[in-house]
Design a protein around this motif. Structure first.
Motif: not given
Ligand code: PEP
Ligand code: MN
Length: 270
Positions: A86-95
């Motif tokens: 999240k921090k490095t790539y600004g992606m959102k996470i689904i887990t």
């Protein structure tokens, strides 16, 4: 009694933070490995997918495995690596949350709470998800009817969470040559009887990577709000669901084709 899931009282578009990521004009691709295996694997894959333009990274850190001796996930450590994505790539996470004991941990890290097919009937998880402020992806159990899926969604909705998505990921039939059977007729019923965003999962339904691109293309043409797809940097070495994972090159090729199909039907694939 009318089911809430069939009524108007739900959100048809879903935002994470300021960003509207799911709506009727979009087919949102959520890609990544089945399981969080190591920091290197997660960071490498996220880097490549972010470069392609993928905004939502999928990976399970608490894996509900049928075989108790199989890899169960990287647990808390894996969630820390997802935080790093999240921090490095600004992606959102689904887990995913596999049981209610790990729900609070998963909820803290994830942007979308994934309730897996086998957890669809876990009432503790459903109620906890209903009290969460985060969007929920509810996967249909492979032995559940659409009516049962709607009823489970109502456990979430009645607790107050209106940000819910359905996922059709294949049901069990007499056919064993594919892992499951993607129930597109059932998906059409979901579309017709509910306004809840629909996500399709070609990876778990097909179970074999050779068929995943064809099914994924059909899913875009079907007209869904999103697709969940498994991608591994080296499928042969994957610790979970290796037979169905696309490698990065296969995924890139498919992603470009899905965009073109989306254009033809008026849905932006992104
Ligand atoms: C997954 O998404 O990796 C998963 C475990 O899916 P399902 O719950 O549909 O089997
Ligand atoms: Mn999987």
């Amino acid at each position: 009694m009318e089911l809430i899931s069939k009524s108007e009282k739900i959100n048809t578009s879903i935002s994470i933070g300021e960003e509207e990521l799911f709506n009727e004009q979009t087919c949102r691709i959520m890609a990544g490995p089945c399981a969080v295996e190591s920091r290197d694997q997660i960071m490498f894959t996220a880097d490549k997918l972010a470069e392609m333009g993928i905004k939502i990274f999928r990976a399970g850190s608490f894996k509900p495995r049928t075989n108790p001796y199989a890899f169960q996930g990287a647990h808390e450590q894996g969630l820390e690596w997802l935080e790093e994505v999240k921090k490095t790539y600004g992606m959102k996470i689904i887990t995913e949350t596999s049981d209610s004991t790990n729900f609070p941990l998963v909820e803290k890290t994830t942007d979308i709470i994934q309730i897996g097919a086998k957890a669809m009937y876990d009432y503790a998880i459903l109620r906890m998800a209903g009290r969460s402020s985060k969007p929920v992806l509810l996967k249909r159990h492979f032995g559940a009817t659409i009516d049962e899926l709607f009823k489970m969604a109502d456990y979430i909705l009645t607790e107050g969470n209106k940000n819910i998505m359905f996922c059709e990921r294949g049901i069990r039939t007499f056919e064993t040559s594919s892992r499951f059977t993607l129930d597109l007729c059932g998906a059409a019923v979901i579309k017709n009887q509910s306004r809840i965003p629909l996500i399709l999962d070609p990876s778990h339904s097909m179970g074999w990577s050779f068929g995943v691109p064809d099914i994924a293309k059909a899913c875009v043409a079907f007209g869904c709000e999103g697709i969940l797809i498994e991608v591994h940097h080296n499928p042969a070495e994957a610790l979970c669901d290796k037979d169905q994972a696309l490698d990065l090159k296969q995924f890139k090729e498919l992603y470009d084709t899905m965009k073109a199909i989306g254009n033809a039907i008026g849905k932006e694939v992104k």
